[in-house]
Design a protein around this motif. Sequence first.
Motif, PDB file in Angstrom:
ATOM      1  N   GLN A  51       0.817  -1.223   0.000  1.00  0.00           N
ATOM      2  CA  GLN A  51       0.000   0.000   0.000  1.00  0.00           C
ATOM      3  C   GLN A  51       0.847   1.268   0.000  1.00  0.00           C
ATOM      4  O   GLN A  51       0.337   2.346  -0.293  1.00  0.00           O
ATOM      5  CB  GLN A  51      -0.929   0.032   1.215  1.00  0.00           C
ATOM      6  N   CYS A  88     -10.930   0.226   3.461  1.00  0.00           N
ATOM      7  CA  CYS A  88      -9.530   0.076   3.067  1.00  0.00           C
ATOM      8  C   CYS A  88      -8.975   1.441   2.678  1.00  0.00           C
ATOM      9  O   CYS A  88      -9.622   2.173   1.923  1.00  0.00           O
ATOM     10  CB  CYS A  88      -9.427  -0.889   1.883  1.00  0.00           C
ATOM     11  N   LEU A  89      -7.787   1.758   3.174  1.00  0.00           N
ATOM     12  CA  LEU A  89      -7.175   3.051   2.851  1.00  0.00           C
ATOM     13  C   LEU A  89      -6.857   3.173   1.363  1.00  0.00           C
ATOM     14  O   LEU A  89      -6.693   4.285   0.862  1.00  0.00           O
ATOM     15  CB  LEU A  89      -5.896   3.251   3.677  1.00  0.00           C
ATOM     16  N   HIS A 130      -7.397  -9.102   6.211  1.00  0.00           N
ATOM     17  CA  HIS A 130      -7.366  -7.980   5.261  1.00  0.00           C
ATOM     18  C   HIS A 130      -5.931  -7.694   4.805  1.00  0.00           C
ATOM     19  O   HIS A 130      -5.673  -7.509   3.607  1.00  0.00           O
ATOM     20  CB  HIS A 130      -7.986  -6.749   5.941  1.00  0.00           C
ATOM     21  N   HIS A 134      -3.983  -8.154   1.144  1.00  0.00           N
ATOM     22  CA  HIS A 134      -3.189  -7.138   0.441  1.00  0.00           C
ATOM     23  C   HIS A 134      -1.870  -7.728  -0.051  1.00  0.00           C
ATOM     24  O   HIS A 134      -1.476  -7.543  -1.206  1.00  0.00           O
ATOM     25  CB  HIS A 134      -2.847  -5.974   1.379  1.00  0.00           C
TER      26      HIS A 134
HETATM   27 NI    NI Z   1      -6.673  -2.236   2.987  1.00  0.00          NI
END
Ligand code: NI
Length: 168
Positions: A51, A88-89, A130, A134
């Motif tokens: 991310q 989710c960011l 989660h 990712h």
């Molecule tokens: Ni996320």
Amino acid sequence: MSLLPIRVFPDPVLTTPTTEVTEIDGALAALCDSMIETMYDAPGVGLAANQIGVGQRFFVYDAGEGPRVVINPRIVETSGEWEYDEGCLSVPGMGWPITRPGTVHLVGVDLEGRGLDVVATELEARIFLHETDHLDGHLLLDRLDEDERREALRELRGRRLRLGRRAD
Ligand code: NI
């Protein structure tokens, strides 16, 4: 420490599986500090390396008991069911009630190279599911049913068009 830009859908780094960490060193520890700061600033409860554009298998999180780092995580067993409004960011401003296992057994390594072996429930379990998603190249969009997913992709496409016009 510094805040790191968070990659958002459809950045391809988010759908590329990460590779195992082979060396735990000061640079990795410093990066984790910045990721923890970025996670709190967002604010979020977990942040995976891809991310922030790093294709390696580790994540940071805080399920309410302070910041933690998990390197080379593997989920070895799950059981039960738990529904949670998951966001989710990397898909900002959206969320869905998603049912997943309520208990998760995770193994990995910490920043000192010590083995981690954690059986987590509810929020901590959801974070583990989660964040390992990712690191495997999956977004929570992959966990929606067909109608929800279609609607989410339409909304995200609309946002990109609006952003695109603003940039012109
Ligand atoms: Ni996320």
